[in-house]
Write a protein that holds these residues in place. Structure first.
Motif, PDB file in Angstrom:
ATOM      1  N   LYS A  40      12.802  -2.508  -3.023  1.00 44.25           N
ATOM      2  CA  LYS A  40      12.348  -3.068  -1.746  1.00 44.25           C
ATOM      3  C   LYS A  40      10.831  -3.019  -1.576  1.00 44.25           C
ATOM      4  O   LYS A  40      10.282  -3.667  -0.682  1.00 44.25           O
ATOM      5  CB  LYS A  40      13.019  -2.360  -0.581  1.00 44.25           C
ATOM      6  N   TYR A  41      10.124  -2.298  -2.460  1.00 44.83           N
ATOM      7  CA  TYR A  41       8.670  -2.205  -2.356  1.00 44.83           C
ATOM      8  C   TYR A  41       7.937  -3.089  -3.361  1.00 44.83           C
ATOM      9  O   TYR A  41       6.722  -2.972  -3.516  1.00 44.83           O
ATOM     10  CB  TYR A  41       8.222  -0.752  -2.534  1.00 44.83           C
ATOM     11  N   LYS A  42       8.653  -4.004  -4.032  1.00 44.53           N
ATOM     12  CA  LYS A  42       8.043  -4.806  -5.084  1.00 44.53           C
ATOM     13  C   LYS A  42       6.847  -5.617  -4.585  1.00 44.53           C
ATOM     14  O   LYS A  42       5.857  -5.781  -5.296  1.00 44.53           O
ATOM     15  CB  LYS A  42       9.081  -5.752  -5.706  1.00 44.53           C
ATOM     16  N   THR A  43       6.916  -6.156  -3.377  1.00 42.67           N
ATOM     17  CA  THR A  43       5.857  -7.029  -2.886  1.00 42.67           C
ATOM     18  C   THR A  43       4.820  -6.292  -2.026  1.00 42.67           C
ATOM     19  O   THR A  43       3.884  -6.916  -1.525  1.00 42.67           O
ATOM     20  CB  THR A  43       6.456  -8.179  -2.063  1.00 42.67           C
ATOM     21  N   HIS A  44       4.969  -4.997  -1.868  1.00 46.84           N
ATOM     22  CA  HIS A  44       4.055  -4.234  -1.036  1.00 46.84           C
ATOM     23  C   HIS A  44       2.787  -3.848  -1.804  1.00 46.84           C
ATOM     24  O   HIS A  44       2.794  -3.717  -3.028  1.00 46.84           O
ATOM     25  CB  HIS A  44       4.730  -2.954  -0.526  1.00 46.84           C
ATOM     26  N   VAL A  45       1.711  -3.649  -1.070  1.00 49.04           N
ATOM     27  CA  VAL A  45       0.472  -3.137  -1.658  1.00 49.04           C
ATOM     28  C   VAL A  45       0.639  -1.657  -1.968  1.00 49.04           C
ATOM     29  O   VAL A  45       1.210  -0.906  -1.166  1.00 49.04           O
ATOM     30  CB  VAL A  45      -0.717  -3.340  -0.691  1.00 49.04           C
ATOM     31  N   LYS A  46       0.184  -1.244  -3.141  1.00 50.88           N
ATOM     32  CA  LYS A  46       0.207   0.170  -3.515  1.00 50.88           C
ATOM     33  C   LYS A  46      -1.211   0.625  -3.812  1.00 50.88           C
ATOM     34  O   LYS A  46      -2.057  -0.185  -4.187  1.00 50.88           O
ATOM     35  CB  LYS A  46       1.090   0.436  -4.747  1.00 50.88           C
ATOM     36  N   TYR A  47      -1.451   1.922  -3.682  1.00 52.77           N
ATOM     37  CA  TYR A  47      -2.771   2.435  -4.026  1.00 52.77           C
ATOM     38  C   TYR A  47      -2.700   3.897  -4.427  1.00 52.77           C
ATOM     39  O   TYR A  47      -1.702   4.588  -4.196  1.00 52.77           O
ATOM     40  CB  TYR A  47      -3.769   2.229  -2.876  1.00 52.77           C
ATOM     41  N   LEU A  48      -3.776   4.352  -5.059  1.00 56.46           N
ATOM     42  CA  LEU A  48      -3.905   5.742  -5.496  1.00 56.46           C
ATOM     43  C   LEU A  48      -4.769   6.489  -4.488  1.00 56.46           C
ATOM     44  O   LEU A  48      -5.810   6.006  -4.063  1.00 56.46           O
ATOM     45  CB  LEU A  48      -4.552   5.796  -6.877  1.00 56.46           C
ATOM     46  N   CYS A  49      -4.307   7.673  -4.111  1.00 56.65           N
ATOM     47  CA  CYS A  49      -5.001   8.495  -3.131  1.00 56.65           C
ATOM     48  C   CYS A  49      -5.202   9.882  -3.734  1.00 56.65           C
ATOM     49  O   CYS A  49      -4.334  10.374  -4.456  1.00 56.65           O
ATOM     50  CB  CYS A  49      -4.150   8.575  -1.861  1.00 56.65           C
ATOM     51  N   LYS A  50      -6.354  10.515  -3.484  1.00 53.48           N
ATOM     52  CA  LYS A  50      -6.587  11.832  -4.056  1.00 53.48           C
ATOM     53  C   LYS A  50      -6.976  12.841  -2.984  1.00 53.48           C
ATOM     54  O   LYS A  50      -7.627  12.512  -2.003  1.00 53.48           O
ATOM     55  CB  LYS A  50      -7.664  11.784  -5.145  1.00 53.48           C
ATOM     56  N   GLY A  51      -6.552  14.083  -3.206  1.00 51.46           N
ATOM     57  CA  GLY A  51      -6.859  15.155  -2.272  1.00 51.46           C
ATOM     58  C   GLY A  51      -5.733  16.169  -2.272  1.00 51.46           C
ATOM     59  O   GLY A  51      -4.584  15.859  -2.595  1.00 51.46           O
ATOM     60  N   ASP A  52      -6.051  17.396  -1.895  1.00 54.52           N
ATOM     61  CA  ASP A  52      -5.046  18.452  -1.914  1.00 54.52           C
ATOM     62  C   ASP A  52      -3.940  18.222  -0.896  1.00 54.52           C
ATOM     63  O   ASP A  52      -2.801  18.632  -1.090  1.00 54.52           O
ATOM     64  CB  ASP A  52      -5.696  19.816  -1.643  1.00 54.52           C
ATOM     65  N   HIS A  53      -4.271  17.539   0.218  1.00 51.42           N
ATOM     66  CA  HIS A  53      -3.289  17.311   1.278  1.00 51.42           C
ATOM     67  C   HIS A  53      -3.220  15.827   1.587  1.00 51.42           C
ATOM     68  O   HIS A  53      -4.246  15.152   1.698  1.00 51.42           O
ATOM     69  CB  HIS A  53      -3.665  18.094   2.539  1.00 51.42           C
ATOM     70  N   LEU A  54      -2.012  15.332   1.757  1.00 46.17           N
ATOM     71  CA  LEU A  54      -1.814  13.908   1.978  1.00 46.17           C
ATOM     72  C   LEU A  54      -2.503  13.427   3.252  1.00 46.17           C
ATOM     73  O   LEU A  54      -3.069  12.345   3.302  1.00 46.17           O
ATOM     74  CB  LEU A  54      -0.319  13.590   2.028  1.00 46.17           C
ATOM     75  N   TYR A  55      -2.471  14.246   4.310  1.00 47.68           N
ATOM     76  CA  TYR A  55      -3.047  13.810   5.586  1.00 47.68           C
ATOM     77  C   TYR A  55      -4.563  13.670   5.526  1.00 47.68           C
ATOM     78  O   TYR A  55      -5.158  13.003   6.379  1.00 47.68           O
ATOM     79  CB  TYR A  55      -2.658  14.773   6.708  1.00 47.68           C
ATOM     80  N   SER A  56      -5.200  14.261   4.519  1.00 49.56           N
ATOM     81  CA  SER A  56      -6.657  14.163   4.414  1.00 49.56           C
ATOM     82  C   SER A  56      -7.110  13.553   3.085  1.00 49.56           C
ATOM     83  O   SER A  56      -8.262  13.673   2.702  1.00 49.56           O
ATOM     84  CB  SER A  56      -7.296  15.547   4.582  1.00 49.56           C
TER      85      SER A  56
END
Length: 252
Positions: free
Chosen positions: A44-60
């Motif tokens: 269901k996520y085939k057409t969605h935008v994806k990206y890479l995020c870095k940091g010890d905590h997801l919220y920051s």
């Protein structure tokens, strides 16, 4: 549980996150080296935008590079293979200060963004990889050697995405192939000074089919090294062959 991500310099807006996957493992690479990491997502996520995020905590965390369209920013690049439902992250010329947790994230318009996989990149010599690409032919075999230094860690060979199945004993079946894990103890390799010995797990996949093409993971404790296997159709000029790839895993 939801998380909030701050605004960032690459144009992403603040978003709410939810957890889709609980996968977490360490990938180690030598200083100045490179590595490729796959992150699998559902249909269901085939057409969605994806990206890479870095940091010890997801919220920051700080988004690094988007996958739609495929882009490369600084030393990181990311691409989206919608047929394999996998985004592939490649990072090059890595330095110790880049040792940090990374998150593969799917953007949900009007809803909660989700992270599909997380991994900790450790730029230290505890894990060395010659190559992460192995090729075989139908009905043939591939061999992957995993070298490490701690006999007490749990070991296994797992499919990334697809069935997600693992073989953690001496032998088993994985997506229609026969898999064997053979452990031996060897002399030190490649002038490694971190350990007085190396243990080798030799993974053999036999009876390959084209649908076995995809990403796998050699696991030793919390270390995981992705390996991509490509299975090609036999032609009149091909005979059944065995391809070998060496992976060096050194865990403390």
């Amino acid at each position: 549980m939801s998380f909030f991500c701050c605004e960032n310099s690459v144009g992403f807006q603040s978003n709410v996150f939810s957890v889709l996957s609980t996968v977490a493992y360490r990938v180690s690479v030598q200083t100045g080296g490179s590595t490729t990491i796959p992150c699998h997502y559902v249909q269901k996520y085939k057409t969605h935008v994806k990206y890479l995020c870095k940091g010890d905590h997801l919220y920051s965390c700080s988004p690094v590079v988007p996958a739609d369209p495929p882009k490369s920013i600084d030393k990181s690049s990311i691409s989206d293979d919608i047929n394999q439902q996998t985004i592939t992250v490649t990072m090059t010329d890595l330095e110790p200060e880049e040792s940090v947790r990374y998150w593969c994230v799917v953007e949900i318009n009007g809803g909660q963004n989700v992270w599909i996989e997380r991994f900790y990149l450790s730029v230290t010599p505890e894990l060395y990889v010659d190559q992460q690409e192995v090729t075989g032919v139908e009905r043939g075999s591939v061999i992957v050697n995993c070298y490490y230094s701690n006999t007490g860690n749990r070991k296994g060979w797992c499919r990334i995405g697809g069935s997600g199945s693992c073989v953690e004993r001496n032998s088993g079946a994985l997506d229609g192939t026969s898999v064997t894990l053979q452990q031996t103890t060897d002399a030190p390799r490649r002038n490694v000074t971190m350990s007085d010995y190396n243990v080798t797990i030799t993974v053999t996949m036999s009876g390959l089919k084209t649908e076995n093409t995809g990403w796998y993971r050699c696991g030793v404790g919390d270390l995981g090294m992705p390996v991509h296997i490509t299975v090609r159709q036999q032609t009149t000029t091909h005979s059944t062959t065995t391809m070998t790839n060496n992976i060096f895993c050194f865990s403390h």
